[in-house]
Design a protein around this motif. Sequence first.
Motif, PDB file in Angstrom:
ATOM      1  N   TYR A 137      34.778  18.794  12.549  1.00 24.39           N
ATOM      2  CA  TYR A 137      34.799  17.332  12.609  1.00 24.39           C
ATOM      3  C   TYR A 137      36.202  16.734  12.537  1.00 24.39           C
ATOM      4  O   TYR A 137      36.346  15.509  12.506  1.00 24.39           O
ATOM      5  CB  TYR A 137      33.946  16.758  11.475  1.00 24.39           C
ATOM      6  CG  TYR A 137      32.464  16.929  11.692  1.00 24.39           C
ATOM      7  CD1 TYR A 137      31.755  16.059  12.514  1.00 24.39           C
ATOM      8  CD2 TYR A 137      31.764  17.973  11.085  1.00 24.39           C
ATOM      9  CE1 TYR A 137      30.396  16.214  12.728  1.00 24.39           C
ATOM     10  CE2 TYR A 137      30.396  18.138  11.286  1.00 24.39           C
ATOM     11  CZ  TYR A 137      29.719  17.254  12.110  1.00 24.39           C
ATOM     12  OH  TYR A 137      28.372  17.406  12.316  1.00 24.39           O
ATOM     13  N   TYR A 140      37.402  13.492  14.101  1.00 20.11           N
ATOM     14  CA  TYR A 140      36.569  12.309  13.893  1.00 20.11           C
ATOM     15  C   TYR A 140      36.369  11.948  12.415  1.00 20.11           C
ATOM     16  O   TYR A 140      35.570  11.067  12.105  1.00 20.11           O
ATOM     17  CB  TYR A 140      35.197  12.522  14.539  1.00 20.11           C
ATOM     18  CG  TYR A 140      35.278  12.781  16.024  1.00 20.11           C
ATOM     19  CD1 TYR A 140      35.331  11.732  16.939  1.00 20.11           C
ATOM     20  CD2 TYR A 140      35.313  14.084  16.518  1.00 20.11           C
ATOM     21  CE1 TYR A 140      35.414  11.969  18.303  1.00 20.11           C
ATOM     22  CE2 TYR A 140      35.403  14.334  17.883  1.00 20.11           C
ATOM     23  CZ  TYR A 140      35.452  13.269  18.764  1.00 20.11           C
ATOM     24  OH  TYR A 140      35.541  13.506  20.114  1.00 20.11           O
ATOM     25  N   GLN A 143      36.729   8.330  11.625  1.00 22.63           N
ATOM     26  CA  GLN A 143      35.663   7.519  12.206  1.00 22.63           C
ATOM     27  C   GLN A 143      34.338   7.706  11.477  1.00 22.63           C
ATOM     28  O   GLN A 143      33.436   6.873  11.605  1.00 22.63           O
ATOM     29  CB  GLN A 143      35.483   7.877  13.686  1.00 22.63           C
ATOM     30  CG  GLN A 143      36.709   7.568  14.541  1.00 22.63           C
ATOM     31  CD  GLN A 143      36.453   7.830  16.011  1.00 22.63           C
ATOM     32  OE1 GLN A 143      35.477   7.358  16.576  1.00 22.63           O
ATOM     33  NE2 GLN A 143      37.335   8.593  16.643  1.00 22.63           N
ATOM     34  N   MET A 144      34.210   8.779  10.737  1.00 21.36           N
ATOM     35  CA  MET A 144      32.972   9.044  10.014  1.00 21.36           C
ATOM     36  C   MET A 144      32.887   8.274   8.695  1.00 21.36           C
ATOM     37  O   MET A 144      31.846   8.254   8.055  1.00 21.36           O
ATOM     38  CB  MET A 144      32.840  10.552   9.744  1.00 21.36           C
ATOM     39  CG  MET A 144      32.537  11.362  10.993  1.00 21.36           C
ATOM     40  SD  MET A 144      32.908  13.139  10.835  1.00 21.36           S
ATOM     41  CE  MET A 144      31.858  13.611   9.475  1.00 21.36           C
ATOM     42  N   PRO A 155      27.501  13.566  11.751  1.00 22.15           N
ATOM     43  CA  PRO A 155      26.897  13.277  13.061  1.00 22.15           C
ATOM     44  C   PRO A 155      26.616  14.559  13.850  1.00 22.15           C
ATOM     45  O   PRO A 155      27.129  15.633  13.541  1.00 22.15           O
ATOM     46  CB  PRO A 155      27.965  12.424  13.759  1.00 22.15           C
ATOM     47  CG  PRO A 155      28.851  11.934  12.667  1.00 22.15           C
ATOM     48  CD  PRO A 155      28.850  13.021  11.633  1.00 22.15           C
ATOM     49  N   VAL A 158      29.475  16.427  17.940  1.00 24.19           N
ATOM     50  CA  VAL A 158      30.852  15.926  17.989  1.00 24.19           C
ATOM     51  C   VAL A 158      31.601  16.635  19.119  1.00 24.19           C
ATOM     52  O   VAL A 158      31.517  17.850  19.270  1.00 24.19           O
ATOM     53  CB  VAL A 158      31.538  16.118  16.624  1.00 24.19           C
ATOM     54  CG1 VAL A 158      31.598  17.570  16.226  1.00 24.19           C
ATOM     55  CG2 VAL A 158      32.925  15.526  16.620  1.00 24.19           C
ATOM     56  N   PHE A 347      31.065   9.728  20.670  1.00 27.63           N
ATOM     57  CA  PHE A 347      30.885   9.996  19.247  1.00 27.63           C
ATOM     58  C   PHE A 347      29.997   8.897  18.671  1.00 27.63           C
ATOM     59  O   PHE A 347      30.461   7.805  18.380  1.00 27.63           O
ATOM     60  CB  PHE A 347      32.224  10.022  18.524  1.00 27.63           C
ATOM     61  CG  PHE A 347      32.099  10.293  17.035  1.00 27.63           C
ATOM     62  CD1 PHE A 347      31.678  11.532  16.586  1.00 27.63           C
ATOM     63  CD2 PHE A 347      32.386   9.309  16.103  1.00 27.63           C
ATOM     64  CE1 PHE A 347      31.543  11.782  15.233  1.00 27.63           C
ATOM     65  CE2 PHE A 347      32.267   9.557  14.753  1.00 27.63           C
ATOM     66  CZ  PHE A 347      31.848  10.795  14.313  1.00 27.63           C
ATOM     67  N   SER A 349      28.390   7.371  15.875  1.00 25.95           N
ATOM     68  CA  SER A 349      28.589   7.466  14.427  1.00 25.95           C
ATOM     69  C   SER A 349      27.467   6.837  13.619  1.00 25.95           C
ATOM     70  O   SER A 349      27.595   6.648  12.415  1.00 25.95           O
ATOM     71  CB  SER A 349      29.920   6.796  14.048  1.00 25.95           C
ATOM     72  OG  SER A 349      29.914   5.440  14.448  1.00 25.95           O
ATOM     73  N   ASN A 350      26.346   6.491  14.264  1.00 21.77           N
ATOM     74  CA  ASN A 350      25.239   5.886  13.514  1.00 21.77           C
ATOM     75  C   ASN A 350      24.016   6.791  13.443  1.00 21.77           C
ATOM     76  O   ASN A 350      22.905   6.332  13.225  1.00 21.77           O
ATOM     77  CB  ASN A 350      24.864   4.542  14.121  1.00 21.77           C
ATOM     78  CG  ASN A 350      24.300   4.673  15.535  1.00 21.77           C
ATOM     79  OD1 ASN A 350      24.471   5.707  16.182  1.00 21.77           O
ATOM     80  ND2 ASN A 350      23.648   3.637  16.010  1.00 21.77           N
ATOM     81  N   SER A 485      26.356   2.183  19.361  1.00 23.02           N
ATOM     82  CA  SER A 485      26.222   2.847  18.058  1.00 23.02           C
ATOM     83  C   SER A 485      26.781   1.998  16.918  1.00 23.02           C
ATOM     84  O   SER A 485      26.756   2.413  15.761  1.00 23.02           O
ATOM     85  CB  SER A 485      26.918   4.212  18.075  1.00 23.02           C
ATOM     86  OG  SER A 485      28.321   4.057  18.184  1.00 23.02           O
ATOM     87  N   LYS A 550      37.224   1.521  16.248  1.00 21.35           N
ATOM     88  CA  LYS A 550      37.146   2.873  16.802  1.00 21.35           C
ATOM     89  C   LYS A 550      38.410   3.231  17.583  1.00 21.35           C
ATOM     90  O   LYS A 550      38.877   4.370  17.537  1.00 21.35           O
ATOM     91  CB  LYS A 550      35.915   3.001  17.706  1.00 21.35           C
ATOM     92  CG  LYS A 550      34.600   2.994  16.963  1.00 21.35           C
ATOM     93  CD  LYS A 550      34.486   4.192  16.064  1.00 21.35           C
ATOM     94  CE  LYS A 550      33.167   4.265  15.322  1.00 21.35           C
ATOM     95  NZ  LYS A 550      33.132   5.376  14.363  1.00 21.35           N
TER      96      LYS A 550
END
Length: 558
Positions: A137, A140, A143-144, A155, A158, A347, A349-350, A485, A550
């Motif tokens: 990950y 990201y 972003q997480m 998520p 990825v 990506f 993220s939700n 998302s 983002k």
Amino acid sequence: MRRNVLVSLLLSLLLLLVTACNEKANVGSDKGESSSTNNDEKAPFTFTYFNGGTAKKNIEANQTRIGKIFEEQTGVNVKMEYLVGDLNTKIGTMIASGQYPDTLVPDAAIDKLIDAKAFIPLNDLIEKHAPNLKKLYEPYLEQMKAEDGNIYFLPFGVNHGYVPNPDIDQGAFWIQRRVLKEFGYPKIKTLDEYFDLIEKYKEKYPQTDGKPTIGFTALTYDWRFFVISNPPAHLAGYPNDGEVIVDMQTHEAKVYGNGEYTKRWLKKLNEINAKGLFDKESFVSNYDEYLAKIASGRVLGFFDYGWQVNQALNSLRQSGNDDLRYMPLPIVFDKNIKDQYVDPPAFASNRGIGITVSAKDPIRIIKYFDNMAKEENQKLMTWGIKGETYEVDENGRYYRTEEQIQKTSDEQFREQFGFAYFEWYWPRGNGMFSDGNAWEPRRQPEVAQASYTEGDKKILEAYGAKVFSDLFAKPDERPWYPAWSAPIKQGSPAQIYQQKKQDLQRKYFPKLVLDPPSKFEDNWKDYVTEYNKLDIKAFEEEITKYVKMKVEQSKGKK
């Protein structure tokens, strides 16, 4: 009396000894660390898992080949439970009781669980106990993070490199192959060319197997209404960012439901309806009826996402009549528009899997996830076992034999082996492995080509392509993708806008498409007047905020 004193001294010493042992065991321990973690990292341990994103039969992981291998590697088994009934009801019951499974895949209810503080932060667990997860990950991790700086879930899928699906599992305008065959496999790009071809074919062949030929059908049922509301963005050269189009320079998100792109799309549907090409049942058919209609072979064209119509497409393939199957095309409004149907590296993220506050041993769980994140185990989850479910050629390229393709397509085998349970909804990458092979077999050109029928090969040759994605443009980079998302809080002005917009479109779209062309302009004016009364600004600001966040995160900024 001396005896009582001696007993008291012995009890005191025993108490001191037990306390010292406990303190020693707890030195450096994290929340949730158990004695099994300290003494035996492979001691038998089972955690619970609930998946609200899909319906499958409940099972224990070690009843599958993949799960058994993971148990041998870690000592851990998983008791897996899947959704039955309504997701919100199930999650609501969990929140009300404060009791959760050890791990949870809540799908669309993820924000509710985060608000209820159902998940534990994973930052320290990843840092201290999960180097493979951290590597998986790494691009990201920022972003997480939620607004409070914590990571609450992992998520799925990825991205590690761009590898399009050779067979188009995303959006496209689909056209029946017999239409293209009839006119010598013409190259068509615009919406006008697409419908002109369908019109000419329907005039020539008004019936299919004794029933009326349907020129173009659409899906409007339930939450799948996006099938008729999304095309304007695609036709204008944008990917599926949901209800908005995002400016590539300013990163401002703007709705298009009340704009010229939507008007142009609906006016075209209105025109083809007046010519008898549009399926009037589109606004009343349910999802199953829609799929059955496509599978019948009577429909000449439709817009949809490959993953959503796959069942009907597979049914046609199995029927053996290649002329009734469909070709995906990247149709746009005008010839100078570059299509963007294929998703860019995304990506979302939700969606993801989290460890809950009820978890008995978060460290054993995160280590199980970490073991899963090793590249060899990621290959096990998607490709399986060399010599059984895939082969490797002299150049190191992975492929499947015809027998292996058939075997890995069989649902019973997929369940027994574990593909059905482990290929998604767990910590997982996507794109390309370090050796250049695709993360998913379906994205490996060698696998796709090996599964092609003679009809597939013939039509691809006619269009100078090796795989179907060759006909589509490579996607532009969009660090925020997909904008849909973005987390929208229940009851917020942005969420209220979404609901009212959907209700408005359900009311007006049938009129705009099915009424006589003479009424279109008046209907459009009424629709836009009502649309502009909605709190568009609140929604656009919310999505723009998410998009810009983002973009900044993709630059390594917090």
